[in-house]
Enzyme design. Structure first.
Site, PDB file in Angstrom:
ATOM      1  N   GLY A 282      41.117  33.340  44.582  1.00  0.00           N
ATOM      2  CA  GLY A 282      42.168  32.717  43.782  1.00  0.00           C
ATOM      3  C   GLY A 282      42.723  31.455  44.434  1.00  0.00           C
TER       4      GLY A 282
ATOM      5  N   GLU B 252      34.775  36.886  45.669  1.00  0.00           N
ATOM      6  CA  GLU B 252      35.124  38.037  44.830  1.00  0.00           C
ATOM      7  C   GLU B 252      33.985  39.031  44.702  1.00  0.00           C
ATOM      8  OE1 GLU B 252      36.029  34.967  44.298  1.00  0.00           O
ATOM      9  OE2 GLU B 252      38.009  34.815  43.383  1.00  0.00           O
TER      10      GLU B 252
END
Ligand code: 3H9
Length: 698
Positions: free
Chosen positions: A102, A125
């Protein structure tokens, strides 16, 4: 105003600083703080440009993983990024440390990005069983091109600042992150550079839109390399939406995929592994203020495969090593093996061409145990026999400097007994590395009865320094990993007697995700090792012993549980082995039957879980998570299954107890009965996760 995000205006530049140690993760408070301050800076007519920077050791390292699986708190990260995109003034991300997940997605929403030379950038991720969930799959390929983008997202590997610059991920490499970004902002304002929004920039997608083959290839590679793992393929698919799906629709689909995967057992397993590793390296129960002893030189006793691999790990970390052997021939062979291994890595581009020579210069080869005298840490890696270990430790004790930590790399033996031959049992412990030691991350640090706390801390600190994952365990035969492995080995023998064949058992294990089957692994290691150890302990395994007695010792004799073509390591099922198993069973009066894959899986894995529980009862391992880390990093347990104790929770402890009771009864094997701890947790409807939390807090 936000506690964790601050706004300061210098000249005409607003600097928004995130200060949320340790890694500036995007918790709800951080997201809210960024949103408020971006809006405030955008509304301030005196501000001409906005810099987003971070305090502490790193730029934002991603979403706050501890929030996953809990009810979402506003604002969503996508909302924050949209607010940044909507700014009428240039917004510049000032990157240092690691811009991950993020964090990088937020930077990709900025109009410009600058980074310091040693910064790293990535979307990891996939390593948590996820796809990037805040536009990363759509904005990164628009920045770096779809081919490089899909590679980064499917692998999860970060790239350096120079690569990021080369591929168009950042606009400039700067000296200090915030100062560099402010200087860059002034340039942008002075030159009236147009604000670049990646969402609107499809220039790098044109070629891929004409020829989609790169995505077909990426998807095929992701499936082949990650059998049974969901996230890599989902990542490749999500990036392919850049070609044909309108940006906002693609963002919606990405978000849906993220939410689906975040609730998937695979992602839960990978997140468990992430935190379990970080917990495992923290040594608990040490007296306050205890410090590791300083270590400048290490001595490794034994230049065989294990000693050589351990020596390489220290040299890789720049630590000088005295490598000790008993004779010139062994020493020369050991040194040559290390040189060859580094040269092969350099040839593959894994290290710089001058590195093999630099690393070899850190290794001082010597004959004779008196050469341990300069070392602050001595690691013995000689033949696995108690008599030899005792002899070596007596000599080490006579020559090592006062306060040196003395470690044995034994895989099974009683370290209390080894320590007892020295005058300084407080300095003796185990450092059990896994083969190949220069590659495998695990180091079981074995605390003996009289090991001093600072000696223990020295061992874990040194393991960390050479980039291993140390897990503290207690003394018992085989410690944690090999003790559980031995239980699996015994069950493998029992399965053959019941009617299964080696390739059937191995296929179940590799389909489960383990890198190798039990019997193929035995063939690789050499079957005589276990045979000799059974003889020493007066044990007889009818089939395993019959295989060895027929001269089949594994790959080294081209025959073991399988046969091998000359020059090949590929195991081929051999009817002769089936015959041997049949004959042995007939001789024992056993009737073999067809065995299903589910029975194989249960009889392979559940007894290991039971042994894990016994290990916890005996406090040989502190937490279930520690056992998982041992299996993940020492034995190639598939990370998307979280480790054996995590897997047990997924199956349900009640089911495991019932099945173990069933097998104990039907196979007449009392050793398979559930341990008291496992039975209690199942009865209480509890889990290893709860036990883990309790023991972590305690
Ligand atoms: C993501 O971003 C999803 C988005 O696409 C979409 C969202 C909508 N959260 O590793 P360390 C803790 S997914 C919470 O020892 P290092 C860690 O547990 C995320 N906590 O330090 C430890 O706590 P403690 C994508 C985190 O210097 C402490 O920080 N990002 C997080 O060796 C220090 O960690 C990643 O996957 C986090 N994100 O390495 C990056 N990260 O001290 C994950 C760390 O209590 N993080 N902690 O044990 C890392 O790879 C490494 O931590 C990093 C620093 C390289 C940053």
């Amino acid at each position: 105003m936000s506690e964790v995000v601050k706004l300061a205006v210098t000249g005409h530049c607003a600097v928004i600083t995130i200060d949320a140690p340790p890694v500036n993760a995007l918790s709800a408070a951080v997201r809210r703080g960024i949103l408020e301050n971006v809006m405030a800076a955008n509304a301030d007519s005196a501000v001409q440009a906005i810099v987003i920077a971070c305090a502490g050791r790193t730029f934002i390292a991603g979403a706050d993983i501890t929030e996953f699986g809990k009810p979402p708190q506003p604002p969503a990260l996508n909302e924050v990024i949209e607010a940044i995109e909507g700014c009428a003034k240039p917004v510049i991300a000032a990157i240092h440390g690691t811009a991950l997940g993020g964090g990088l997605e937020l930077a990709l929403g900025c109009h410009f990005r600058v980074a310091v030379a040693d910064a790293k950038h990535g979307l990891p991720e996939v390593k948590l069983g996820l796809v990037p969930g805040a536009g990363g799959t759509q904005r990164l390929p628009r920045a770096v091109g779809p081919e490089f983008g899909v590679k980064m997202i499917v692998s999860g590997e970060p790239i350096s600042a120079s690569e990021a610059l080369e591929h168009g991920l950042i606009d400039e490499i700067v000296e200090g992150p915030a100062d560099g970004a402010i200087a860059f902002a002034k340039k942008v304002v002075a030159e009236q550079r147009p604000l670049r929004l990646l969402r609107n920039d499809d220039s790098k997608l044109v070629a891929a839109r004409a020829d989609r083959s790169l995505f077909t290839a990426a998807a095929a590679a992701a499936t082949k390399k990650n059998r049974g793992v969901n996230a890599p393929l989902a990542c490749a698919e999500a990036v392919s939406w850049t070609l044909d799906t309108p940006f906002d629709d693609a963002l919606k689909k990405e978000r849906e995929t993220f939410l689906r995967l975040v609730n998937d057992d695979q992602s839960k397993a990978q997140r468990h592994a992430f935190f379990a590793e970080r917990e495992a390296v923290k040594v608990r129960g040490l007296p306050k203020g205890v410090k590791p002893r300083p270590v400048e030189r290490v001595a490794i006793v034994g230049a065989g495969t294990m000693g050589g691999g351990i020596a390489m790990s220290f040299a890789n970390a720049g630590i000088p090593v005295t490598l000790i052997e008993t004779g010139e021939a062994q020493l020369t062979r050991g040194l040559a093996m290390m040189q060859k291994s580094w040269e092969a890595t350099a040839a593959r581009g894994g290290i710089a061409p001058d590195e093999p020579a630099k690393r070899m210069a850190l290794i001082d080869g010597k004959i004779g145990l008196d050469n341990v005298r300069d070392a602050d840490l001595v690691i013995e890696a000689v033949f696995e026999t108690m008599a030899i270990k005792k002899e070596v430790f007596t000599a080490i004790d006579a020559h090592a400097k006062l306060g040196a930590v003395l470690a044995t790399n034994t895989s099974y033996l009683d370290i209390n007994e080894i320590a007892a031959v020295t005058e300084r049992p407080q300095d003796v412990l185990g450092m059990h590395f896994f083969s190949p030691a220069n590659v495998m991350k695990l180091c079981e640090v074995v605390r003996a009865e009289r090991t001093a706390p600072d000696a223990l801390l020295t061992a874990t600190t040194m393991a960390n320094r050479i980039r291993k994952t140390p897990v503290v365990v207690g003394v018992c035969h085989g410690f944690v990993g090999n003790r559980m492995l031995a239980v699996r080995g015994l069950q493998g023998e029992a399965l053959l007697k019941s009617g299964a064949l080696p390739d059937q058992v191995d296929a179940v294990l590799t389909r489960f995700g383990l890198p190798m089957g039990l019997f193929a692994m035995g063939d690789l290691a050499g079957l005589d090792i276990g045979w000799r150890s059974r003889q020493d302990r007066g044990l007889r395994w009818d089939i395993a012993d019959a295989i060895c007695e027929s001269g089949r010792l594994g790959q080294k004799t081209s025959k073991g549980y399988y046969r091998y073509e000359p020059g090949s390591r590929a195991p081929i099922p051999d009817p002769e082995v089936e015959k041997l198993i049949d004959e042995t069973c007939k001789r024992l009066g056993l009737t073999r039957r067809a065995i299903g894959d589910q029975e194989i899986l249960e009889r392979m894995i559940y007894p290991m879980i039971n042994e894990g529980a016994r290990i916890l009862e005996e406090n040989i391992a502190a937490r279930p998570g520690d056992i998982d880390v041992i299996w993940l990093y020492g034995y190639g347990w598939p990370v998307h299954r979280g480790g054996p104790m995590f897997y047990a929770d997924l199956v349900g402890l009640k089911t495991i107890v019932e099945r173990l009771e069933f097998y104990a009864r039907s196979l007449n094997e009392p050793a398979l009965k559930p341990t008291a701890l496992l039975a209690r947790l199942a009865r209480e409807g509890s889990s290893f996760a709860s036990l883990n939390a309790a023991r972590t807090a305690g």
